[in-house]
Design a protein around this motif. Structure first.
Motif, PDB file in Angstrom:
ATOM      1  N   LYS A   1       0.806  -1.222   0.000  1.00 62.61           N
ATOM      2  CA  LYS A   1       0.000   0.000   0.000  1.00 62.61           C
ATOM      3  C   LYS A   1       0.843   1.278   0.000  1.00 62.61           C
ATOM      4  CE  LYS A   1      -3.876  -2.310   0.736  1.00 62.61           C
ATOM      5  NZ  LYS A   1      -4.968  -2.359  -0.198  1.00 62.61           N
ATOM      6  N   ASP A   2       2.180   1.133   0.145  1.00 68.60           N
ATOM      7  CA  ASP A   2       3.062   2.284   0.326  1.00 68.60           C
ATOM      8  C   ASP A   2       2.520   3.166   1.449  1.00 68.60           C
ATOM      9  OD1 ASP A   2       5.229   3.943  -0.021  1.00 68.60           O
ATOM     10  OD2 ASP A   2       4.467   4.923  -1.819  1.00 68.60           O
ATOM     11  N   ASP A   3       2.187   2.508   2.558  1.00 67.12           N
ATOM     12  CA  ASP A   3       1.526   3.157   3.685  1.00 67.12           C
ATOM     13  C   ASP A   3       2.285   2.877   4.980  1.00 67.12           C
ATOM     14  OD1 ASP A   3      -0.439   4.599   5.024  1.00 67.12           O
ATOM     15  OD2 ASP A   3      -1.748   2.855   5.260  1.00 67.12           O
TER      16      ASP A   3
END
Length: 142
Positions: free
Chosen positions: A94-96
């Protein structure tokens, strides 16, 4: 009332940016929830003690013994979790910046990775090399 909301949002924004390199939670400055990161490499996680602590990357790191603190001080990058202790799957997929839970961990190629919970760790374990590759790319962009 709007001034209070503005002050609260500024406080949380500043805290979020200050702690971005290492996950510590909102109300703590302890990396890995106070667990001894060296212990992951020596049989499994144990809680650190305030007698054996250091500061690294703006966070407080606790250790269960002077020997483990000394090992960390000699090479912190070897023992610090990847992605600052944030969830390895969330960084990759999620690149979170989701919190990493010290109970859900894995050492891969001599590096410590944390995940959010058991379910997320199960997803991550379906393609560990792929998630590490993508997580490394996403982390560097930060």
């Amino acid at each position: 009332m709007s001034r209070i909301l503005l002050l609260i949002s500024l406080f949380f924004s500043a805290a979020t940016f200050a702690a971005e390199d290492v996950y510590t939670g909102f109300f703590s400055n302890k990396a890995v929830s106070g667990y001894d990161t060296v212990s992951y490499f020596e049989g499994g996680p144990v809680q650190g003690k305030s007698d054996f602590k250091t500061e690294y990357q703006g966070a407080e790191w606790l250790f269960s013994s002077q020997a483990n603190l000394d090992k960390f001080l000699a090479n912190p990058e070897q023992y610090a979790p990847q992605y600052g202790g944030y969830c390895a799957w969330a960084i990759a997929e999620k690149d979170d910046l989701a919190p990493g839970d010290p109970a859900y961990w894995k050492i891969v190629d001599g590096k410590l990775y944390l995940n959010y919970d058991k379910s997320i760790q199960g997803k991550w374990e379906k393609d560990v090399p792929g998630f590490i590759s993508q997580g490394d790319l996403n982390w560097v962009k930060r």
